[in-house]
Design a protein around this motif. Sequence first.
Motif, PDB file in Angstrom:
ATOM      1  N   PRO A  17       0.829  -1.211   0.000  1.00 53.77           N
ATOM      2  CA  PRO A  17       0.000   0.000   0.000  1.00 53.77           C
ATOM      3  C   PRO A  17       0.865   1.263   0.000  1.00 53.77           C
ATOM      4  N   VAL A  18       0.675   2.094  -1.008  1.00 54.16           N
ATOM      5  CA  VAL A  18       1.507   3.285  -1.184  1.00 54.16           C
ATOM      6  C   VAL A  18       1.272   4.316  -0.086  1.00 54.16           C
ATOM      7  N   ASN A  19       0.111   4.295   0.536  1.00 52.37           N
ATOM      8  CA  ASN A  19      -0.221   5.279   1.573  1.00 52.37           C
ATOM      9  C   ASN A  19      -0.177   4.699   2.988  1.00 52.37           C
ATOM     10  N   CYS A  20       0.556   3.597   3.168  1.00 47.94           N
ATOM     11  CA  CYS A  20       0.654   3.025   4.511  1.00 47.94           C
ATOM     12  C   CYS A  20       1.293   4.053   5.445  1.00 47.94           C
ATOM     13  N   PRO A  28       5.289   6.794   3.178  1.00 50.27           N
ATOM     14  CA  PRO A  28       6.538   6.753   2.406  1.00 50.27           C
ATOM     15  C   PRO A  28       6.824   8.069   1.667  1.00 50.27           C
ATOM     16  N   LEU A  29       5.793   8.706   1.123  1.00 46.58           N
ATOM     17  CA  LEU A  29       6.004   9.981   0.429  1.00 46.58           C
ATOM     18  C   LEU A  29       6.477  11.053   1.402  1.00 46.58           C
ATOM     19  N   TRP A  30       5.904  11.099   2.584  1.00 42.58           N
ATOM     20  CA  TRP A  30       6.317  12.060   3.611  1.00 42.58           C
ATOM     21  C   TRP A  30       7.797  11.861   3.931  1.00 42.58           C
ATOM     22  N   TYR A  31       8.195  10.598   4.108  1.00 43.89           N
ATOM     23  CA  TYR A  31       9.607  10.307   4.407  1.00 43.89           C
ATOM     24  C   TYR A  31      10.521  10.671   3.240  1.00 43.89           C
ATOM     25  N   SER A  32      10.102  10.367   2.023  1.00 46.88           N
ATOM     26  CA  SER A  32      10.986  10.632   0.879  1.00 46.88           C
ATOM     27  C   SER A  32      11.225  12.125   0.683  1.00 46.88           C
ATOM     28  N   THR A  33      10.203  12.951   0.927  1.00 45.37           N
ATOM     29  CA  THR A  33      10.408  14.394   0.771  1.00 45.37           C
ATOM     30  C   THR A  33      11.177  14.979   1.947  1.00 45.37           C
ATOM     31  N   SER A  34      10.984  14.421   3.136  1.00 44.38           N
ATOM     32  CA  SER A  34      11.700  14.957   4.297  1.00 44.38           C
ATOM     33  C   SER A  34      13.172  14.573   4.285  1.00 44.38           C
ATOM     34  N   SER A  35      13.510  13.496   3.594  1.00 43.54           N
ATOM     35  CA  SER A  35      14.899  13.032   3.585  1.00 43.54           C
ATOM     36  C   SER A  35      15.588  13.240   2.236  1.00 43.54           C
ATOM     37  N   TYR A  36      14.968  14.026   1.354  1.00 39.84           N
ATOM     38  CA  TYR A  36      15.579  14.406   0.069  1.00 39.84           C
ATOM     39  C   TYR A  36      15.852  13.217  -0.854  1.00 39.84           C
ATOM     40  N   HIS A  37      15.039  12.182  -0.765  1.00 46.28           N
ATOM     41  CA  HIS A  37      15.156  11.052  -1.688  1.00 46.28           C
ATOM     42  C   HIS A  37      14.264  11.338  -2.899  1.00 46.28           C
ATOM     43  N   ASP A  38      14.729  12.247  -3.745  1.00 46.44           N
ATOM     44  CA  ASP A  38      13.907  12.716  -4.862  1.00 46.44           C
ATOM     45  C   ASP A  38      13.585  11.613  -5.858  1.00 46.44           C
ATOM     46  N   ASP A  39      14.481  10.652  -6.035  1.00 46.84           N
ATOM     47  CA  ASP A  39      14.190   9.547  -6.941  1.00 46.84           C
ATOM     48  C   ASP A  39      13.037   8.695  -6.410  1.00 46.84           C
ATOM     49  N   VAL A  40      12.985   8.508  -5.110  1.00 50.18           N
ATOM     50  CA  VAL A  40      11.886   7.765  -4.494  1.00 50.18           C
ATOM     51  C   VAL A  40      10.600   8.582  -4.591  1.00 50.18           C
ATOM     52  N   THR A  41      10.694   9.879  -4.331  1.00 45.27           N
ATOM     53  CA  THR A  41       9.522  10.756  -4.446  1.00 45.27           C
ATOM     54  C   THR A  41       8.952  10.680  -5.858  1.00 45.27           C
ATOM     55  N   GLU A  42       9.821  10.764  -6.844  1.00 52.66           N
ATOM     56  CA  GLU A  42       9.367  10.699  -8.239  1.00 52.66           C
ATOM     57  C   GLU A  42       8.658   9.375  -8.519  1.00 52.66           C
ATOM     58  N   GLY A  56       1.958  14.395   8.392  1.00 56.73           N
ATOM     59  CA  GLY A  56       2.736  13.466   9.215  1.00 56.73           C
ATOM     60  C   GLY A  56       3.486  14.245  10.274  1.00 56.73           C
ATOM     61  N   GLY A  57       4.525  13.622  10.776  1.00 57.61           N
ATOM     62  CA  GLY A  57       5.352  14.293  11.772  1.00 57.61           C
ATOM     63  C   GLY A  57       4.809  14.185  13.170  1.00 57.61           C
ATOM     64  N   GLY A  58       4.068  13.137  13.444  1.00 56.27           N
ATOM     65  CA  GLY A  58       3.534  12.964  14.780  1.00 56.27           C
ATOM     66  C   GLY A  58       4.517  12.365  15.760  1.00 56.27           C
ATOM     67  N   GLY A  59       5.753  12.188  15.316  1.00 60.34           N
ATOM     68  CA  GLY A  59       6.760  11.586  16.184  1.00 60.34           C
ATOM     69  C   GLY A  59       7.260  12.543  17.255  1.00 60.34           C
ATOM     70  N   ARG A  60       8.087  12.033  18.095  1.00 55.88           N
ATOM     71  CA  ARG A  60       8.589  12.796  19.236  1.00 55.88           C
ATOM     72  C   ARG A  60       9.371  14.039  18.823  1.00 55.88           C
ATOM     73  N   HIS A  70       7.828  20.226   3.462  1.00 53.75           N
ATOM     74  CA  HIS A  70       9.248  19.882   3.288  1.00 53.75           C
ATOM     75  C   HIS A  70       9.818  20.596   2.065  1.00 53.75           C
ATOM     76  N   LEU A  71       9.052  20.615   0.997  1.00 53.29           N
ATOM     77  CA  LEU A  71       9.527  21.219  -0.253  1.00 53.29           C
ATOM     78  C   LEU A  71       9.613  22.736  -0.157  1.00 53.29           C
ATOM     79  N   ALA A  72       8.790  23.349   0.680  1.00 47.31           N
ATOM     80  CA  ALA A  72       8.826  24.804   0.844  1.00 47.31           C
ATOM     81  C   ALA A  72      10.104  25.252   1.553  1.00 47.31           C
ATOM     82  N   ARG A  73      10.759  24.344   2.248  1.00 43.21           N
ATOM     83  CA  ARG A  73      12.024  24.664   2.931  1.00 43.21           C
ATOM     84  C   ARG A  73      13.218  24.624   1.977  1.00 43.21           C
ATOM     85  N   ARG A  74      13.037  24.004   0.837  1.00 43.63           N
ATOM     86  CA  ARG A  74      14.148  23.801  -0.086  1.00 43.63           C
ATOM     87  C   ARG A  74      14.257  24.935  -1.093  1.00 43.63           C
TER      88      ARG A  74
END
Length: 148
Positions: A17-20, A28-42, A56-60, A70-74
Amino acid sequence: MGGHLAVVDLLLRQNAPVNCKDNHGNTPLWYSTSSYHDDVTERLLTENDVDVNTVGGGGRYDEPSTSLHHLARRTDTVVLRWFLARPTLDPSICAGFQSPLRLGITEGNIAVVRLLLTHKELEMNARYTLGDSPLCLATERGDVDAVK
């Protein structure tokens, strides 16, 4: 990039599931944009049902955010353009007390601000009840480029 794309591609071919979401609500999309994995994002954006608006971002240690935050910061706007082309994108979601537009202004990313302003669904004054509007913020900061 450590084989991330190959693993993501393999999992998607196996109908993962792509939206797990993890325990913090991150996709996964949230993680790929936050960690600059643009190939994964694409790659993830090729999936028709990928949710580009997940907060997202409900973590500690993470503030609530969307991939667009994430993209607005770049300063690089390539991936931002991919997102703005998605018909289901809501560019005005406020998370972490700010919209992507306000975050772009805060970061001083005028190219990002200009690009966000081209989206027809953007609510220019989207904000949480406690925050100033993006225009007020830009004016207060004396950011003439953002005000223009």
